[in-house]
Write an enzyme that holds these catalytic residues in place. Structure first.
Site, PDB file in Angstrom:
ATOM      1  N   ARG A  51       0.809  -1.221   0.000  1.00 57.15           N
ATOM      2  CA  ARG A  51       0.000   0.000   0.000  1.00 57.15           C
ATOM      3  C   ARG A  51       0.843   1.273   0.000  1.00 57.15           C
ATOM      4  O   ARG A  51       0.412   2.302  -0.492  1.00 57.15           O
ATOM      5  CB  ARG A  51      -0.872   0.001   1.257  1.00 57.15           C
ATOM      6  CG  ARG A  51      -2.332  -0.145   0.928  1.00 57.15           C
ATOM      7  CD  ARG A  51      -3.152  -0.068   2.150  1.00 57.15           C
ATOM      8  NE  ARG A  51      -2.417  -0.533   3.333  1.00 57.15           N
ATOM      9  CZ  ARG A  51      -2.968  -0.713   4.519  1.00 57.15           C
ATOM     10  NH1 ARG A  51      -4.231  -0.486   4.679  1.00 57.15           N
ATOM     11  NH2 ARG A  51      -2.273  -1.128   5.562  1.00 57.15           N
ATOM     12  N   LYS A 150       0.480 -19.647   7.379  1.00 58.82           N
ATOM     13  CA  LYS A 150      -0.354 -19.643   8.567  1.00 58.82           C
ATOM     14  C   LYS A 150      -0.516 -18.251   9.175  1.00 58.82           C
ATOM     15  O   LYS A 150       0.404 -17.474   9.029  1.00 58.82           O
ATOM     16  CB  LYS A 150       0.213 -20.644   9.549  1.00 58.82           C
ATOM     17  CG  LYS A 150       1.042 -20.093  10.696  1.00 58.82           C
ATOM     18  CD  LYS A 150       1.370 -21.212  11.634  1.00 58.82           C
ATOM     19  CE  LYS A 150       1.514 -20.733  13.017  1.00 58.82           C
ATOM     20  NZ  LYS A 150       2.581 -19.840  13.359  1.00 58.82           N
ATOM     21  N   LYS A 184      12.709 -27.003   6.875  1.00 55.55           N
ATOM     22  CA  LYS A 184      13.935 -27.189   7.660  1.00 55.55           C
ATOM     23  C   LYS A 184      14.662 -28.431   7.174  1.00 55.55           C
ATOM     24  O   LYS A 184      14.046 -29.480   6.951  1.00 55.55           O
ATOM     25  CB  LYS A 184      13.599 -27.313   9.157  1.00 55.55           C
ATOM     26  CG  LYS A 184      13.141 -25.999   9.776  1.00 55.55           C
ATOM     27  CD  LYS A 184      12.942 -26.141  11.266  1.00 55.55           C
ATOM     28  CE  LYS A 184      12.211 -24.951  11.843  1.00 55.55           C
ATOM     29  NZ  LYS A 184      13.068 -23.853  12.262  1.00 55.55           N
ATOM     30  N   GLU A 218      11.008 -23.429  23.207  1.00 58.91           N
ATOM     31  CA  GLU A 218      11.583 -22.110  22.915  1.00 58.91           C
ATOM     32  C   GLU A 218      11.924 -21.405  24.214  1.00 58.91           C
ATOM     33  O   GLU A 218      11.275 -21.641  25.243  1.00 58.91           O
ATOM     34  CB  GLU A 218      10.568 -21.271  22.140  1.00 58.91           C
ATOM     35  CG  GLU A 218      10.221 -21.854  20.792  1.00 58.91           C
ATOM     36  CD  GLU A 218       9.285 -20.931  20.031  1.00 58.91           C
ATOM     37  OE1 GLU A 218       9.782 -20.102  19.286  1.00 58.91           O
ATOM     38  OE2 GLU A 218       8.061 -21.036  20.232  1.00 58.91           O
ATOM     39  N   ASP A 237      -0.901 -22.210  17.479  1.00 55.71           N
ATOM     40  CA  ASP A 237       0.317 -21.593  16.944  1.00 55.71           C
ATOM     41  C   ASP A 237       1.351 -22.642  16.527  1.00 55.71           C
ATOM     42  O   ASP A 237       2.079 -22.432  15.559  1.00 55.71           O
ATOM     43  CB  ASP A 237       0.909 -20.671  18.030  1.00 55.71           C
ATOM     44  CG  ASP A 237       2.079 -19.854  17.532  1.00 55.71           C
ATOM     45  OD1 ASP A 237       1.934 -19.199  16.488  1.00 55.71           O
ATOM     46  OD2 ASP A 237       3.145 -19.866  18.179  1.00 55.71           O
ATOM     47  N   HIS A 242       3.016 -27.035  12.828  1.00 60.32           N
ATOM     48  CA  HIS A 242       4.386 -27.556  12.828  1.00 60.32           C
ATOM     49  C   HIS A 242       4.497 -28.936  13.482  1.00 60.32           C
ATOM     50  O   HIS A 242       5.117 -29.853  12.943  1.00 60.32           O
ATOM     51  CB  HIS A 242       5.327 -26.603  13.564  1.00 60.32           C
ATOM     52  CG  HIS A 242       5.246 -25.180  13.102  1.00 60.32           C
ATOM     53  ND1 HIS A 242       5.090 -24.845  11.780  1.00 60.32           N
ATOM     54  CD2 HIS A 242       5.314 -23.999  13.771  1.00 60.32           C
ATOM     55  CE1 HIS A 242       5.073 -23.516  11.666  1.00 60.32           C
ATOM     56  NE2 HIS A 242       5.192 -22.992  12.854  1.00 60.32           N
TER      57      HIS A 242
HETATM   58  C1  BG6 Z   1       5.986 -19.749  14.321  1.00 60.47           C
HETATM   59  C2  BG6 Z   1       5.209 -19.450  15.563  1.00 60.47           C
HETATM   60  O1  BG6 Z   1       5.170 -20.361  13.368  1.00 60.47           O
HETATM   61  O2  BG6 Z   1       7.065 -20.626  14.634  1.00 60.47           O
HETATM   62  C3  BG6 Z   1       6.102 -18.834  16.624  1.00 60.47           C
HETATM   63  O3  BG6 Z   1       4.148 -18.550  15.261  1.00 60.47           O
HETATM   64  C4  BG6 Z   1       7.308 -19.703  16.867  1.00 60.47           C
HETATM   65  O4  BG6 Z   1       5.388 -18.622  17.848  1.00 60.47           O
HETATM   66  C5  BG6 Z   1       7.982 -20.076  15.567  1.00 60.47           C
HETATM   67  O5  BG6 Z   1       8.196 -18.964  17.701  1.00 60.47           O
HETATM   68  C6  BG6 Z   1       9.080 -21.104  15.802  1.00 60.47           C
HETATM   69  O6  BG6 Z   1       9.793 -21.284  14.600  1.00 60.47           O
HETATM   70  P1  BG6 Z   1      11.335 -21.686  14.626  1.00 60.47           P
HETATM   71  O7  BG6 Z   1      11.695 -21.871  13.196  1.00 60.47           O
HETATM   72  O8  BG6 Z   1      12.062 -20.558  15.301  1.00 60.47           O
HETATM   73  O9  BG6 Z   1      11.431 -22.948  15.429  1.00 60.47           O
END
Ligand code: BG6
Length: 486
Positions: A51, A150, A184, A218, A237, A242
């Site tokens: 935009r 997503k 990955k 994490e 999430d 994943h």
């Molecule tokens: C994202 C999530 O899809 O993946 C995040 O929304 C998360 O919350 C992230 O931190 C983790 O991805 P990676 O590649 O850092 O393991």
């Protein structure tokens, strides 16, 4: 060891949301790295569409700044940067209106023989508007690709609606749904390990596997993303996408061929064979405050939030291969380490002549996705030296960086691989619409169960393995989570 880089065909990639965060942090740096290794041709065009009012010169400057910030200086070569910036174009566009569409069409029609791809790096609420305009204006050709990411829906109903709206403008073979975990390197390696080696597959079933753990831990909290995260939680999430993908690749049957639909058919069968969970198969948590760092509730600014920043699940797959083997999934924020791994723990030998072997352990194959991608096999050996038959457990360690040398250090990032696959027209590492829907169909009832329950997520201390109750989940079956530590 030098990897082979096969250049892709010339392409025009239009990035809607080209001035956004994902484009700056991931998409442009990934494309640059592909050009630096010779995979992206210098006559490709990357068109930022957004935009903001700016000309191509100003846009190239923002892309150049993104490269400075997010590309390793070692691979930033002035000549390549110059070539890369020459590929960049910009169109100011109104996703919900008419402005900019004729200009985009004109630009793309200058080279109608290039592969066309449209990356929708925008809020999902704009997907339908953009897809419809691309199709109605004739900008999208029958061979064009559209890339979405997503959140692909918030539940089954919204995912079905999204699939339906995309399918009005694009057919399934044109839709590339990104789950960056599939890009990955070690996740793809999971398929290589399973299906390119004769060693593991005969043992890869309930007869020989005691249990499987999949952990994505994490250390970061939800600071700064609280508004989004509090509407999602760990289940939406991380698990619905994943973790489900990791589960599918671990548990699926060998596909007949390494082809997109053959692989995706097998993944879909795994999701459909998952048993529904009851509340006792789940543990939810929210991290506490420590020192001067706030708690989950502080970070989302809602003391009554019941959204989970941690989840652990005990799942079963009802099919011939896996009946009886628990699959434990666990993911959370503010845990003891940043660690993603899949641990396949094998059963004990049917008869042991060494009763001193620790009943808790056993052979285990540990597939580390990050950090330090690699595979470790835990085996029991004799403790060296005299003094009787003492047994110890040792890791047979293969860290890819050691085995592959420098090459491993420059492993392509997920987006590099995935964007090149879009251009190549290979959907193997992308989710099909029915897969996404099946994943929601399994997670929705669990989320509903929680929302109807009076039990709040359990508080846990940061830098730990999450709520202690998650250890009870595995302990109930005589199993033990691996520690989450750096
Ligand atoms: C994202 C999530 O899809 O993946 C995040 O929304 C998360 O919350 C992230 O931190 C983790 O991805 P990676 O590649 O850092 O393991």
């Amino acid at each position: 060891m030098v990897s082979t880089v096969i250049p892709v065909q010339p392409f025009d990639l239009v990035i809607f949301g080209g001035t956004g965060d994902l484009a700056r942090r991931k998409i442009f740096p990934s494309l640059y790295r592909r050009m630096a290794v010779g995979q992206m041709p210098t006559d490709a065009r990357i068109v930022g569409a957004a935009r903001s009012e700016m000309d191509v010169k100003a846009f190239r400057k923002t892309v150049s700044e993104a490269l400075d910030e997010f590309v390793d200086p070692k691979v930033l070569k002035p000549e390549v940067v110059k070539n890369f910036l020459n590929c960049i174009e910009y169109v100011q566009i109104d996703a919900k209106g008419t402005n900019g569409w004729p200009e985009l069409k004109k630009l793309l029609n200058e080279r109608s023989d290039s592969i066309r791809a449209f990356y929708l790096s925008v809020a999902p609420s704009l997907f339908e508007d953009i897809a419809t305009r691309l199709s109605k204006s004739g900008i999208a050709t029958p061979d064009s690709r559209i890339v979405v990411e997503k959140p692909l829906g918030h539940d089954l109903e919204s995912a079905v609606a999204l699939n339906r709206s995309l399918s009005q403008s694009f057919c399934e073979q044109q839709i590339y749904r990104i789950d960056h975990y599939l890009g990955k390197e070690t996740v793809q390696n999971l398929m290589a390990i399973r299906f390119a080696n004769a060693l593991f597959e005969p043992l890869w079933n309930a007869r020989h596997v005691e249990h499987i753990q999949i952990t994505v831990a994490e250390t970061v909290g939800v600071e700064g993303r609280g508004a989004y995260y509090d509407k999602s939680g760990a289940m939406r999430d991380m698990v619905q996408n994943h973790m489900m993908q990791l589960l599918c690749l671990t548990a699926m049957e060998p596909p007949a061929r390494f082809e997109p639909d053959a692989v995706r058919d097998e993944k879909l069968k795994v999701i459909r064979a998952l048993d529904p969970l009851s509340a006792s198969d789940t543990v939810r948590g929210q991290y506490r405050a420590t020192g001067d760092e706030g708690s989950y509730l502080d970070h989302v600014g809602d003391p009554s939030s019941r959204t989970e920043s941690f989840v652990a699940l005990r799942c079963h797959i009802s099919n011939w291969r896996w009946a009886g083997t628990p699959f434990y999934l666990r993911t959370g924020k503010k845990l003891g380490a940043r660690l993603s791994e899949i641990v396949v723990t094998f059963k004990h030998p049917p008869h042991t002549i060494f009763p001193q072997v620790d009943a808790q352990k056993g052979n285990a194959l540990i597939i580390r996705l990050q950090p330090d991608e690699g595979i470790t096999m835990r085996v029991t050996i004799k403790d060296p030296g005299p003094g009787g038959m003492r047994l110890i457990e040792v890791p047979l360690d293969m860290t890819f960086a050691d085995a592959l040398g420098e090459e491993a250090g420059v492993m392509p990032e997920a987006y590099e691989r995935l964007i090149m696959d879009v251009i190549r027209g290979d959907q193997t590492l992308f989710m099909r619409g029915d897969e996404v829907e099946a994943a929601w169909a399994w997670t929705d009832p669990i989320i509903k169960l929680w929302s109807e329950s009076s039990v709040r997520p359990l508080p846990y201390d940061p830098k730990t393995g999450g709520p202690i109750e998650s250890y009870k989940l595995t302990g109930a079956e005589g199993h033990l989570w691996r520690e989450i530590s750096a």
